[in-house]
Each structure stands twice: as structure tokens, then as C-alpha cells.
Design an enzyme around this catalytic site. Structure first.
Site, PDB file in Angstrom:
ATOM      1  N   HIS A  54       0.774  -1.184  -0.057  1.00  0.00           N
ATOM      2  CA  HIS A  54      -0.061  -0.094   0.145  1.00  0.00           C
ATOM      3  C   HIS A  54       1.018   1.158  -0.124  1.00  0.00           C
ATOM      4  O   HIS A  54       0.790   1.994   0.828  1.00  0.00           O
ATOM      5  CB  HIS A  54      -0.915   0.098   1.121  1.00  0.00           C
ATOM      6  N   HIS A  66      10.897  -3.352   2.976  1.00  0.00           N
ATOM      7  CA  HIS A  66      11.311  -1.827   3.078  1.00  0.00           C
ATOM      8  C   HIS A  66      11.686  -1.406   4.394  1.00  0.00           C
ATOM      9  O   HIS A  66      11.526  -1.740   5.447  1.00  0.00           O
ATOM     10  CB  HIS A  66      10.313  -1.290   2.332  1.00  0.00           C
ATOM     11  N   GLU A 118       5.185  -5.178   8.359  1.00  0.00           N
ATOM     12  CA  GLU A 118       3.726  -5.044   7.909  1.00  0.00           C
ATOM     13  C   GLU A 118       3.249  -6.247   7.219  1.00  0.00           C
ATOM     14  O   GLU A 118       1.993  -6.368   7.564  1.00  0.00           O
ATOM     15  CB  GLU A 118       3.453  -3.925   6.855  1.00  0.00           C
TER      16      GLU A 118
END
Length: 434
Positions: A152, A333, A380
């Protein structure tokens, strides 16, 4: 099977559950407004005008004007909220309680001095209880039709909003979702249960909830510092959300229930990727926030177990809805420190492999591995395990089919991962037990 709500049968009692909360939300918020002297004065000066400023049903307004606490409770009022209203009117708790029993304040006080109301004669009638548990005609239930997993990335939203999708840098990213948009057009659900994390938009350090279930009717798009994205707000499904809240909390998952919050790119970017530029999202959305910003964050195992409980909750809802469960965030990331920009293609693709083939084993990956191998923000990915746990193959009652898989580097600071699984429960599979 539908959830057991036998507590509704206790005589003379209104239990404030998630359904009552949804019904009485604006009524209770009106009561909370009376916590300032200025508002109390305004209310007492002109009750009707003050009430008319709130989106109350006429039955709720009339209950307050009539000083009818029983009617206010039936309309979703909670006694602790209504106590703010009673205090504004100068009523004591004994006065309020007495009014609901048909007693004067003195009669009620005398009863309490004598030891209070006896439970004898105030229990559920046996015949009523027996009738409540009598077999009912089979009902059609909600079903989970598929799961969508996607990154996202906020920059993806910016590229969409500013017409950059055909630029050489961005074209490979959006090409990876062309099949997905076509698949979604052919498989539009009634409701999406969308798992995401808020990025300091709705929640800051004054409140850090672990699991947040959106139980409201609608949610606006958040302003994340650049102005809100030019996309529609989302329409919620308070009835299904209330049912899920009831089921998950009974299943020992502690949730924060939120009726009002703004939703940021964690939720809106996946919707844009899957549905494109639309004036209104084609289905309802139930937002489900997971804290993956401040440690401790929930484990992959906890998220996977929550997904399994979510499936039980959805499949016990006695309306024939088609529901998709989306897991968003990731992939590898890191946005901070000397390791900023870290990408681990090999680890990401191994994660996608295991998500399909060995989700239970993947759920056991410790936090340290996520941070070390996928970067500090790669944590995440635990949110994907909620959506994966909701699929029918997890307990052997069905299968999943991989409809699409995509991976690309880079999209701004991150790797983009995407997967679509169709749920294929067996027709002869027994109903999922509560």
C-alpha cells in the site's frame, strides 16, 4: 450458526452490545457533548434546538424530551453516557434508576436500604430460554470468496492521482494490477474486510491500539500532510462489523471498536489499485487497523489465528453476503536509519511462496527475522496472515486457487508484492464451529 445472544432474554435488562452501540452512537455522543458547562447551558436553554443539531432518530429525541430512560436505552443509549444527560438535568443516579422501575426516588432508596432488588423472580423464564434454543430453519450465511494481498505504497497513490501511471518508472507497477482490476470487476464482493495499518493519521501516540475494528457507517479520507487523496470516502457495514466484533471478542481477541476515524493510504491505495478511478467504491468496506508501528506488535501467529477466527465470524453471519478479506502492507522496505532503502527480493518471494503453500509455518516467523531480512517496516507483512488465515484450506474444509501473483522493485522506497487467492470451500464441508 448465528451467535448466541441469550443475554437479551434477561428480564428488565438491556445489555449494551455492539449492535446497541451502533444503534445509539449519535445518542451517546450527544450525551458526551454535555461534559462542558457551555454545552450544558445551551441545552438547558433550548432542548429541542440543541437536539435537532444532532442526527438523532425522532424516537431518540422524544425519549429525551419525555425523560424516558427506558425508551432511551431501547434506542441504544448506555447508562454511563445517559448519566451525563441526567446530571445536566440535576438528577442523581438513584433518581434515574428509580424512574426506570416505576418508583419514586424515595421508594427506590428505601428498597436499596432493605438490601436491594432480589434476583428471585428476575431471571430468564425457563420456557423462554428453551424456545430461544429451539432449532431454527437453516439460513443462508455470508461467505468468504477470496483474499487479496497487496502493498500500500503512498507514492503509488500519488502516481495515480497525478496521472503518472504511464511514465516509464511507474508503468511496470500498474501493469501488474491490470489483471487484478479485471478480476475484481468480475468478482465484486458485497463487503471487503480490509486489513491495513494507520500511518499516524487517525492514531498518534496519545492512543496506540493493537487491533481496531471500524464499526461506523462511513469514513472520510485522511489528510496526511499533502491534503486528502481525491478519492471517495468509504461506506462501512455497521451490522456485519458489529457481528464480527461480537464473534471475535467472544473468541478472545481484544479489539478497539471505532465509529469515527479517517482512513489513510494504507486503505485507499489498495482500493485504487484494484478498482481504479471511481466516483464511489463499488462495495462496502470494513476497515481493520493493526499496529505495526510501535513495538510490541502482534505476532504472525496471532494474526493468523485472528484470520481463522474471522472466517468463523463471517460465516456465522446470517445474511448471504460475499466477502473478500484483504491483507495489505509490505513487502521488504526500510524507511529510516543507515539501512534505509533495504530490499530483499529473495526473502520477499520466499514469503509469497510460503504464504500460498505453508501459511501455518510462515505464521511462526519471529519478528526479528522480519526486521533483519525485510527491514524495519517489512513487519507490515504480518497483516497478510490475517487474510490468509481466513481461507478455507487452512482447516482442510476447502482449497484456494492462485489467480494472480506479481512482484516488482521499486515503487518509491519499497518492493511491491501482490497476490489474489480465490476461496474454494467444499460443498459438503461441515459448517465452521464457533
Amino acid at each position: 450458526m448465528s451467535l448466541d445472544k441469550t443475554y437479551k432474554l434477561v428480564p428488565g435488562t438491556t445489555v449494551f452490545d455492539s449492535e446497541q452501540s451502533a444503534k445509539g452512537y449519535h445518542l451517546n455522543q450527544f450525551c458526551m457533548s454535555l461534559m462542558t458547562a457551555e454545552n450544558r447551558a445551551s441545552y438547558l436553554a433550548d432542548e429541542r434546538s440543541y437536539l435537532d443539531a444532532w442526527p438523532l432518530r425522532e424516537e431518540q429525541r422524544q425519549a429525551l424530551l419525555d425523560r424516558d430512560l427506558n425508551a432511551a436505552m431501547r434506542e441504544g443509549g448506555n447508562i454511563y453516557f445517559l448519566a451525563k444527560w441526567g446530571a445536566t438535568l440535576g438528577l442523581s443516579f438513584q433518581q434515574m434508576a428509580g424512574s426506570m422501575t416505576g418508583m419514586t426516588e424515595q421508594e427506590y432508596r428505601d428498597m436499596m436500604v432493605r438490601g436491594g432488588r432480589s434476583v428471585e423472580g428476575n431471571r430468564i423464564d425457563h420456557a423462554v430460554l428453551q424456545a430461544a434454543h429451539a432449532p431454527a430453519a437453516p439460513a443462508r450465511h455470508a461467505e468468504i470468496t477470496g483474499a487479496v494481498f497487496t502493498s500500500h505504497v503512498p507514492a503509488i497513490g500519488a502516481a495515480l492521482d497525478h496521472g503518472k501511471t504511464e511514465e516509464p518508472y511507474w508503468r511496470p507497477v500498474f501493469e501488474g494490477y491490470e489483471y487484478s482490476r479485471e478480476w475484481e470487476r468480475e468478482n465484486v464482493p458485497d463487503v471487503i474486510f480490509l486489513v491495513y495499518n494507520d500511518h499516524a493519521s487517525a492514531f498518534d501516540q496519545s492512543m496506540v491500539p493493537t487491533f481496531v475494528l471500524g464499526t461506523g457507517a462511513s469514513y472520510p479520507t485522511a489528510d496526511e500532510g499533502y491534503g486528502p487523496r481525491p478519492v471517495p470516502g468509504i461506506e462501512g457495514d455497521p451490522d456485519l462489523a458489529a457481528h464480527i466484533a461480537h464473534a471475535l471478542i467472544r473468541d478472545d481477541f481484544d479489539l478497539t471498536l471505532v465509529n469515527e476515524m479517517a482512513v489513510d493510504h494504507g486503505l485507499t491505495v489498495p482500493l485504487s489499485l484494484m478498482f481504479g478511478d471511481v466516483g464511489k467504491w463499488p462495495c462496502k468496506v470494513i476497515p481493520f487497523h493493526v499496529n505495526v508501528v510501535q513495538y510490541p506488535v502482534p505476532s504472525g501467529a496471532r494474526c493468523f489465528a485472528l484470520g481463522r477466527a474471522l472466517r468463523r465470524a463471517i460465516e456465522s453471519y446470517d445474511r448471504p453476503l460475499k466477502v473478500q478479506v484483504w491483507g495489505t502492507g509490505g513487502m521488504s522496505h526500510q524507511l529510516q536509519g543507515p539501512r534505509a532503502g533495504l530490499i530483499n527480493r529473495e526473502w520477499d518471494n520466499a514469503f509469497l511462496d510460503r504464504l500460498v503453500e505453508d501459511p501455518a509455518g510462515l505464521a511462526g516467523v519471529p519478528h526479528l527475522e522480519y526486521v533483519e531480512e525485510a527491514g524495519s517496516e517489512g513487519i507490515e507483512l504480518v497483516m497478510w496472515l490475517i487474510a490468509r488465515g481466513a481461507m478455507s484450506d487452512v482447516d482442510g474444509s476447502g482449497e484456494v486457487e492462485v489467480k494472480h501473483r506479481f512482484y516488482h522493485v521499486p515503487a518509491s522506497n519499497t518492493a511491491v508484492g501482490h497476490l489474489i487467492l480465490e476461496n474454494r470451500p467444499r460443498v459438503d464441508a461441515p459448517a465452521v464451529k464457533e
